[in-house]
Design a protein around this motif. Structure first.
Motif, PDB file in Angstrom:
ATOM      1  N   ARG A 117      -0.339   5.207   0.003  1.00 32.74           N
ATOM      2  CA  ARG A 117      -0.010   6.019   1.182  1.00 32.74           C
ATOM      3  C   ARG A 117       0.746   7.266   0.757  1.00 32.74           C
ATOM      4  NH1 ARG A 117       4.388   6.633   4.904  1.00 32.74           N
ATOM      5  NH2 ARG A 117       3.596   7.246   6.969  1.00 32.74           N
TER       6      ARG A 117
ATOM      7  N   GLU B 270      -7.951  -0.225   2.853  1.00 36.39           N
ATOM      8  CA  GLU B 270      -7.235  -1.029   3.854  1.00 36.39           C
ATOM      9  C   GLU B 270      -7.099  -0.269   5.169  1.00 36.39           C
ATOM     10  OE1 GLU B 270      -5.253  -4.422   5.340  1.00 36.39           O
ATOM     11  OE2 GLU B 270      -6.624  -4.104   3.665  1.00 36.39           O
TER      12      GLU B 270
ATOM     13  N   ALA C 191      -7.043   1.692  -2.760  1.00 33.30           N
ATOM     14  CA  ALA C 191      -6.643   0.482  -2.036  1.00 33.30           C
ATOM     15  C   ALA C 191      -6.083   0.827  -0.659  1.00 33.30           C
ATOM     16  CB  ALA C 191      -5.618  -0.304  -2.853  1.00 33.30           C
ATOM     17  N   TYR C 192      -5.261   1.859  -0.595  1.00 35.78           N
ATOM     18  CA  TYR C 192      -4.704   2.279   0.699  1.00 35.78           C
ATOM     19  C   TYR C 192      -5.814   2.720   1.647  1.00 35.78           C
ATOM     20  CZ  TYR C 192      -2.472   5.031   4.309  1.00 35.78           C
ATOM     21  OH  TYR C 192      -2.099   5.534   5.543  1.00 35.78           O
TER      22      TYR C 192
ATOM     23  N   PHE D 202       0.811  -1.216   0.000  1.00 32.33           N
ATOM     24  CA  PHE D 202       0.000   0.000   0.000  1.00 32.33           C
ATOM     25  C   PHE D 202       0.849   1.274   0.000  1.00 32.33           C
ATOM     26  CE2 PHE D 202      -2.411  -3.401   2.040  1.00 32.33           C
ATOM     27  CZ  PHE D 202      -3.512  -3.440   1.199  1.00 32.33           C
TER      28      PHE D 202
END
Length: 114
Positions: free
Chosen positions: A25, A108, A104-105, A21
């Motif tokens: 980020r 999650e 996606a980051y 990630f």
């Protein structure tokens, strides 16, 4: 003010969720933290305007998130005080890969939230 901002950002940073990630980020820290705070937990972006905790972005599927990033419009279609203008001006130039990595980051991050 700049020294205080640097000190604040050094003291509290967005969660590091590992190498998978890292790209997302990096985008979040460099682009989103200006309004949403160094930990992405929300802050007053300008007097009277609160930029929310980005945990809420974890509820967006990728197509809805891409729409938000390109047009600044959430699924409801309503214009957002700051995000609509910022998205159209700055985020609409992100590639699909950058949007997917950021999404996606944030998903999650929301999944791991306490």
């Amino acid at each position: 003010m700049a020294p205080q901002v640097v000190e604040d950002y050094a003291a509290a940073q967005a969660a590091d969720l590992g190498p998978k990630f890292a790209a997302g980020r990096h985008i979040a820290v460099t682009v989103c933290s200006g309004c949403h705070g160094s930990t992405l937990s929300g802050k007053e972006a300008e007097p009277g305007t609160i930029a929310p905790d980005l945990t809420m972005a974890g509820s967006y599927d990728l197509p809805a998130f891409k729409k938000l990033m390109v047009t600044g419009l959430p699924p409801s279609g309503r214009e957002l005080k700051m995000m609509t203008g910022v998205s159209r001006k700055a985020f609409s130039h992100f590639t699909d890969e950058e949007i997917a990595a950021l999404h996606a980051y944030l998903v999650e991050r929301a999944r791991r939230a306490p």
